[in-house]
Design an enzyme around this catalytic site. Structure first.
Site, short mmCIF file in Angstrom:
data_model
loop_
_atom_site.label_atom_id
_atom_site.label_comp_id
_atom_site.label_asym_id
_atom_site.label_seq_id
_atom_site.Cartn_x
_atom_site.Cartn_y
_atom_site.Cartn_z
N ASN A 168 -55.75 32.79 -22.08
CA ASN A 168 -56.01 33.28 -20.39
C ASN A 168 -55.34 32.44 -19.13
OD1 ASN A 168 -57.48 33.96 -17.95
ND2 ASN A 168 -59.15 32.38 -18.64
N GLU A 188 -65.59 30.45 -15.13
CA GLU A 188 -65.17 30.69 -12.82
C GLU A 188 -64.92 31.75 -12.40
OE1 GLU A 188 -60.82 30.22 -15.23
OE2 GLU A 188 -61.94 27.91 -15.67
P1 13P Z 1 -58.84 25.06 -21.27
O1 13P Z 1 -58.62 25.84 -22.44
O2 13P Z 1 -58.03 24.58 -20.02
O3 13P Z 1 -59.81 24.14 -21.34
O4 13P Z 1 -59.53 26.66 -20.38
C1 13P Z 1 -59.99 27.64 -21.25
C2 13P Z 1 -60.39 28.62 -20.38
O5 13P Z 1 -61.31 28.43 -19.57
C3 13P Z 1 -60.21 29.75 -21.45
O6 13P Z 1 -60.68 31.34 -20.67
#
Ligand code: 13P
Length: 254
Positions: free
Chosen positions: A10, A98
């Site tokens: 992502n 998010e």
């Molecule tokens: P990180 O791997 O940066 O912790 O992010 C995880 C995430 O939100 C993937 O959708």
């Protein structure tokens, strides 16, 4: 039931088209020989078309990071499933924490988006997970049950297995604080049991990913857990080398 693991990167709001092109040219040779692992990059809208073109014929699939449930309409700034399908996009991340926390995405909206994605032929990656406060208050199961029940309410039992679920504890996202093996396995087994409550055969084949501070250093341990069928990777997916290392760390069912 053998489930093909999925490693999805992502990118969030990272990479211009130029940066995306440079990345994919570095990634493709590193994953060209991979067999038995599905690989996806979830890219910003503006990168979708060039990434679909550049990955054609490769093992890398291209996913979007959001979509509206309606096929068209007066929804300024939104993108619909026919628009994604026209580009040959394979799937879409839905309900990332998010989007829930910063953009007001609700379970009610997700209850419409997940079936709309499936009906369009897109693979939805539905993200669920608890906050740190909810975990501290022993509310993790309640939160997961509520999100799974609400967000998948409109998906018929015989289509549940086509959804990918990503368990992303919010306290582990972008923090470097990865869930312990026990925490990840327990939450993901709980999610599988929730799906089994709807349809036991779907629960055997539905893929459930772990997300939250997955790195090349911790990937093989997490990905070896019984109920973990892959990873949704944020920060470590932004470099082709570290993303390819996570793909290489994935145990296959072959
Ligand atoms: P990180 O791997 O940066 O912790 O992010 C995880 C995430 O939100 C993937 O959708």
């Amino acid at each position: 039931m053998a489930r093909t693991p999925l490693i999805a990167g992502n990118w969030k709001m990272h990479k211009t088209q130029e940066q995306a092109e440079e990345y994919v040219q570095a990634l493709l040779p590193r994953v060209s020989a991979v067999d038995g692992v599905d690989i996806a990059i979830c890219v910003p809208f503006t990168d979708l078309q060039p990434m679909v073109d550049s990955t054609r014929g490769s093992p890398v699939e291209v996913f979007a990071q959001n979509m509206h449930h309606a096929p068209e309409g007066a929804f300024t700034g939104e993108i619909s499933s026919p628009m994604l399908i026209e580009l040959d996009v394979r799937g879409v991340v839905l309900g990332h924490s998010e989007r829930r926390a910063l953009f007001g995405e609700t379970d009610r909206a997700l209850a419409l988006k997940v079936p709309a994605a499936l009906a369009a032929g897109l693979v939805p990656i539905l993200c669920v997970g608890e906050t740190e406060e909810e975990r501290d208050n022993d509310e993790t199961d309640r939160k997961l049950r509520q999100q799974i029940n609400d967000d998948l309410a409109g998906v018929p039992d015989d289509e549940l297995a086509s959804v990918v679920i990503a368990y992303e504890p919010i306290w582990a996202i972008g923090t470097g604080r990865v869930a312990t093996d026990e925490q990840a396995q327990e939450a993901i087994a709980f999610i599988r049991a929730l799906v089994a409550g709807r349809d036991s055969r779907a629960a055997e084949s539905v893929r459930i990913l772990y997300g939250g501070s997955v790195k090349p250093e911790n990937a093989s341990e997490l990905l070896a857990l019984e109920d973990v069928d892959g990873a949704l990777v944020g920060g470590a997916s932004l470099e082709a080398e570290s993303f390819a290392q996570i793909v290489a760390a994935t145990p296959t069912t072959l």
